[in-house]
Scaffold this motif. Structure first.
Motif, PDB file in Angstrom:
ATOM      1  N   SER A  41       0.592  41.393  22.629  1.00  8.32           N
ATOM      2  CA  SER A  41       1.106  40.030  22.467  1.00  8.32           C
ATOM      3  C   SER A  41       1.364  39.340  23.814  1.00  8.32           C
ATOM      4  CB  SER A  41       2.393  40.044  21.642  1.00  8.32           C
ATOM      5  OG  SER A  41       3.408  40.732  22.342  1.00  8.32           O
ATOM      6  N   LEU A  42       1.115  40.025  24.911  1.00  6.70           N
ATOM      7  CA  LEU A  42       1.352  39.449  26.235  1.00  6.70           C
ATOM      8  C   LEU A  42       0.144  38.639  26.702  1.00  6.70           C
ATOM      9  CD1 LEU A  42       2.964  42.535  28.002  1.00  6.70           C
ATOM     10  CD2 LEU A  42       4.124  40.531  27.062  1.00  6.70           C
ATOM     11  N   PRO A  43       0.363  37.655  27.572  1.00 10.96           N
ATOM     12  CA  PRO A  43      -0.766  36.904  28.121  1.00 10.96           C
ATOM     13  C   PRO A  43      -1.746  37.859  28.819  1.00 10.96           C
ATOM     14  CG  PRO A  43       1.317  35.852  28.697  1.00 10.96           C
ATOM     15  CD  PRO A  43       1.649  37.180  28.080  1.00 10.96           C
ATOM     16  N   PRO A  44      -3.044  37.627  28.668  1.00  8.39           N
ATOM     17  CA  PRO A  44      -4.047  38.518  29.278  1.00  8.39           C
ATOM     18  C   PRO A  44      -3.861  38.724  30.779  1.00  8.39           C
ATOM     19  CG  PRO A  44      -5.107  36.999  27.763  1.00  8.39           C
ATOM     20  CD  PRO A  44      -3.669  36.566  27.872  1.00  8.39           C
ATOM     21  N   SER A  45      -3.375  37.713  31.483  1.00 14.58           N
ATOM     22  CA  SER A  45      -3.239  37.831  32.945  1.00 14.58           C
ATOM     23  C   SER A  45      -2.237  38.887  33.379  1.00 14.58           C
ATOM     24  CB  SER A  45      -2.859  36.482  33.560  1.00 14.58           C
ATOM     25  OG  SER A  45      -1.594  36.057  33.063  1.00 14.58           O
ATOM     26  N   ILE A  46      -1.300  39.249  32.509  1.00 10.86           N
ATOM     27  CA  ILE A  46      -0.326  40.271  32.913  1.00 10.86           C
ATOM     28  C   ILE A  46      -0.502  41.587  32.165  1.00 10.86           C
ATOM     29  CG2 ILE A  46       1.377  38.566  33.669  1.00 10.86           C
ATOM     30  CD1 ILE A  46       2.975  39.753  31.137  1.00 10.86           C
ATOM     31  N   GLN A  47      -1.593  41.731  31.441  1.00 10.60           N
ATOM     32  CA  GLN A  47      -1.862  43.002  30.775  1.00 10.60           C
ATOM     33  C   GLN A  47      -2.403  44.014  31.789  1.00 10.60           C
ATOM     34  OE1 GLN A  47      -4.150  42.651  27.166  1.00 10.60           O
ATOM     35  NE2 GLN A  47      -2.780  41.102  26.337  1.00 10.60           N
ATOM     36  N   VAL A  48      -1.947  45.236  31.669  1.00 11.74           N
ATOM     37  CA  VAL A  48      -2.366  46.321  32.562  1.00 11.74           C
ATOM     38  C   VAL A  48      -3.781  46.741  32.177  1.00 11.74           C
ATOM     39  CG1 VAL A  48      -1.885  48.709  33.236  1.00 11.74           C
ATOM     40  CG2 VAL A  48      -0.011  47.068  32.974  1.00 11.74           C
ATOM     41  N   PRO A  49      -4.650  46.945  33.181  1.00 17.51           N
ATOM     42  CA  PRO A  49      -6.032  47.340  32.888  1.00 17.51           C
ATOM     43  C   PRO A  49      -6.121  48.670  32.137  1.00 17.51           C
ATOM     44  CG  PRO A  49      -5.750  46.802  35.227  1.00 17.51           C
ATOM     45  CD  PRO A  49      -4.389  46.812  34.606  1.00 17.51           C
ATOM     46  N   ALA A 121       0.069  38.767  39.091  1.00 16.37           N
ATOM     47  CA  ALA A 121       0.044  37.613  38.191  1.00 16.37           C
ATOM     48  C   ALA A 121       1.408  37.340  37.597  1.00 16.37           C
ATOM     49  CB  ALA A 121      -0.959  37.863  37.061  1.00 16.37           C
ATOM     50  N   VAL A 122       1.631  36.088  37.244  1.00 20.20           N
ATOM     51  CA  VAL A 122       2.801  35.672  36.468  1.00 20.20           C
ATOM     52  C   VAL A 122       2.297  34.770  35.340  1.00 20.20           C
ATOM     53  CG1 VAL A 122       4.494  35.848  38.333  1.00 20.20           C
ATOM     54  CG2 VAL A 122       3.295  33.702  37.974  1.00 20.20           C
ATOM     55  N   ALA A 123       3.099  34.659  34.291  1.00 16.61           N
ATOM     56  CA  ALA A 123       2.788  33.787  33.159  1.00 16.61           C
ATOM     57  C   ALA A 123       4.104  33.312  32.556  1.00 16.61           C
ATOM     58  CB  ALA A 123       1.955  34.533  32.116  1.00 16.61           C
ATOM     59  N   PRO A 131       9.423  34.169  34.616  1.00 20.08           N
ATOM     60  CA  PRO A 131       8.114  34.387  34.012  1.00 20.08           C
ATOM     61  C   PRO A 131       7.803  35.869  33.816  1.00 20.08           C
ATOM     62  CG  PRO A 131       7.886  33.840  36.337  1.00 20.08           C
ATOM     63  CD  PRO A 131       9.341  33.701  36.001  1.00 20.08           C
ATOM     64  N   PHE A 132       6.855  36.139  32.902  1.00 23.11           N
ATOM     65  CA  PHE A 132       6.286  37.477  32.811  1.00 23.11           C
ATOM     66  C   PHE A 132       5.676  37.775  34.175  1.00 23.11           C
ATOM     67  CE2 PHE A 132       5.452  36.049  28.313  1.00 23.11           C
ATOM     68  CZ  PHE A 132       6.325  36.927  27.698  1.00 23.11           C
ATOM     69  N   GLN A 133       5.571  39.060  34.519  1.00 24.35           N
ATOM     70  CA  GLN A 133       5.022  39.411  35.830  1.00 24.35           C
ATOM     71  C   GLN A 133       4.271  40.737  35.740  1.00 24.35           C
ATOM     72  OE1 GLN A 133       7.839  40.746  38.862  1.00 24.35           O
ATOM     73  NE2 GLN A 133       6.821  39.406  40.340  1.00 24.35           N
ATOM     74  N   LEU A 134       3.177  40.815  36.487  1.00 23.47           N
ATOM     75  CA  LEU A 134       2.438  42.058  36.655  1.00 23.47           C
ATOM     76  C   LEU A 134       2.337  42.325  38.142  1.00 23.47           C
ATOM     77  CD1 LEU A 134       0.704  44.425  35.576  1.00 23.47           C
ATOM     78  CD2 LEU A 134      -1.288  42.899  35.790  1.00 23.47           C
ATOM     79  N   VAL A 135       2.756  43.523  38.562  1.00 19.32           N
ATOM     80  CA  VAL A 135       2.647  43.912  39.971  1.00 19.32           C
ATOM     81  C   VAL A 135       1.886  45.227  40.076  1.00 19.32           C
ATOM     82  CG1 VAL A 135       4.783  42.718  40.646  1.00 19.32           C
ATOM     83  CG2 VAL A 135       4.872  45.136  40.007  1.00 19.32           C
ATOM     84  N   LYS A 136       1.179  45.387  41.185  1.00 20.01           N
ATOM     85  CA  LYS A 136       0.486  46.639  41.485  1.00 20.01           C
ATOM     86  C   LYS A 136       1.382  47.421  42.422  1.00 20.01           C
ATOM     87  CE  LYS A 136      -3.923  48.612  42.894  1.00 20.01           C
ATOM     88  NZ  LYS A 136      -3.731  49.715  41.999  1.00 20.01           N
ATOM     89  N   GLN A 153       5.155  46.028  34.716  1.00 20.89           N
ATOM     90  CA  GLN A 153       5.205  44.749  34.015  1.00 20.89           C
ATOM     91  C   GLN A 153       6.659  44.349  33.828  1.00 20.89           C
ATOM     92  OE1 GLN A 153       3.121  46.004  30.469  1.00 20.89           O
ATOM     93  NE2 GLN A 153       1.565  44.447  30.781  1.00 20.89           N
ATOM     94  N   ARG A 154       6.927  43.053  33.990  1.00 24.36           N
ATOM     95  CA  ARG A 154       8.243  42.494  33.667  1.00 24.36           C
ATOM     96  C   ARG A 154       8.052  41.668  32.393  1.00 24.36           C
ATOM     97  NH1 ARG A 154      10.589  38.678  38.058  1.00 24.36           N
ATOM     98  NH2 ARG A 154       9.114  37.215  37.130  1.00 24.36           N
ATOM     99  N   VAL A 155       8.728  42.083  31.322  1.00 29.50           N
ATOM    100  CA  VAL A 155       8.571  41.442  30.014  1.00 29.50           C
ATOM    101  C   VAL A 155       9.932  41.317  29.339  1.00 29.50           C
ATOM    102  CG1 VAL A 155       6.199  42.299  29.746  1.00 29.50           C
ATOM    103  CG2 VAL A 155       8.098  43.654  28.867  1.00 29.50           C
TER     104      VAL A 155
END
Length: 191
Positions: A41-49, A121-123, A131-136, A153-155
């Protein structure tokens, strides 16, 4: 014979009730072990590969600090600027398992292992929440829970945005303020 007949239904009822209780307990522990975080249900930009799996789910509870500063490349204008977080990381049962602080943004487990990360990424998550956040993740320091973490991920965010009630003006430039927030931090490792 009559007492034996009346005894059987009671014994059978007790046996069935015991089996039901044991089955419920067994399904609860299996359910807990099988439940995993879903990012569908998360935006694609913050989904983990693909190729990564959830290693740790935490809930961060704490403060975000902002400072009233000059806007970049806009002389005479000011804005609230994100300075850093200060939060405890709890497991899903509410037990503290680490902390999150900065700058730089650092996630540290109670075992002393820690890491920093690079934002990918953030969304948007809502008008009153960070915002939602994805970090490496960068390589962990120390050995422990943070070793091998690939992404965070920050959700599930509540609060944390710059203060709207207190304006940032040239008169209060340099003033700092804190805002309460809560967020889930989902730690991933290579599958």
């Amino acid at each position: 014979m009559r007492q034996l007949t009346s005894f059987r239904p009671v014994a059978v009822t007790a046996l069935v009730a015991s089996a039901a209780v044991l089955a419920a307990c067994g399904s609860m522990s299996n359910k807990g072990a099988m439940s995993t975080f879903s990012q569908t249900s998360l935006p694609p930009s913050i989904q983990v590969p693909a190729g990564n799996k959830v290693a740790w789910e935490t809930v961060g509870v704490g403060d975000i600090t902002y400072e009233c500063r000059d806007k970049a490349n806009m002389p005479g204008q000011t804005e609230w600027v994100f300075v850093g977080p200060n939060a405890v990381l709890n497991d899903r049962a509410g037990k503290q398992v680490g902390k999150y602080y900065g700058p730089p943004a650092t996630w540290e487990a109670n075992d002393g292992s820690k890491l920093t990360a690079t934002q990918l990424a953030v969304a948007p998550s809502g008008p009153t929440s960070l915002p939602f956040q994805l970090v490496k993740a960068n390589p962990a320091m120390g050995s422990g829970a943070m070793n091998g973490v690939t992404y965070i991920q920050r959700v599930a965010l509540t609060g944390g945005v710059a203060p709207a009630a207190t304006p940032c003006t040239p008169m209060n430039k340099g003033q700092k303020t804190t805002v309460k927030y809560q967020a889930d931090y989902i730690f991933w490792k290579a599958a």
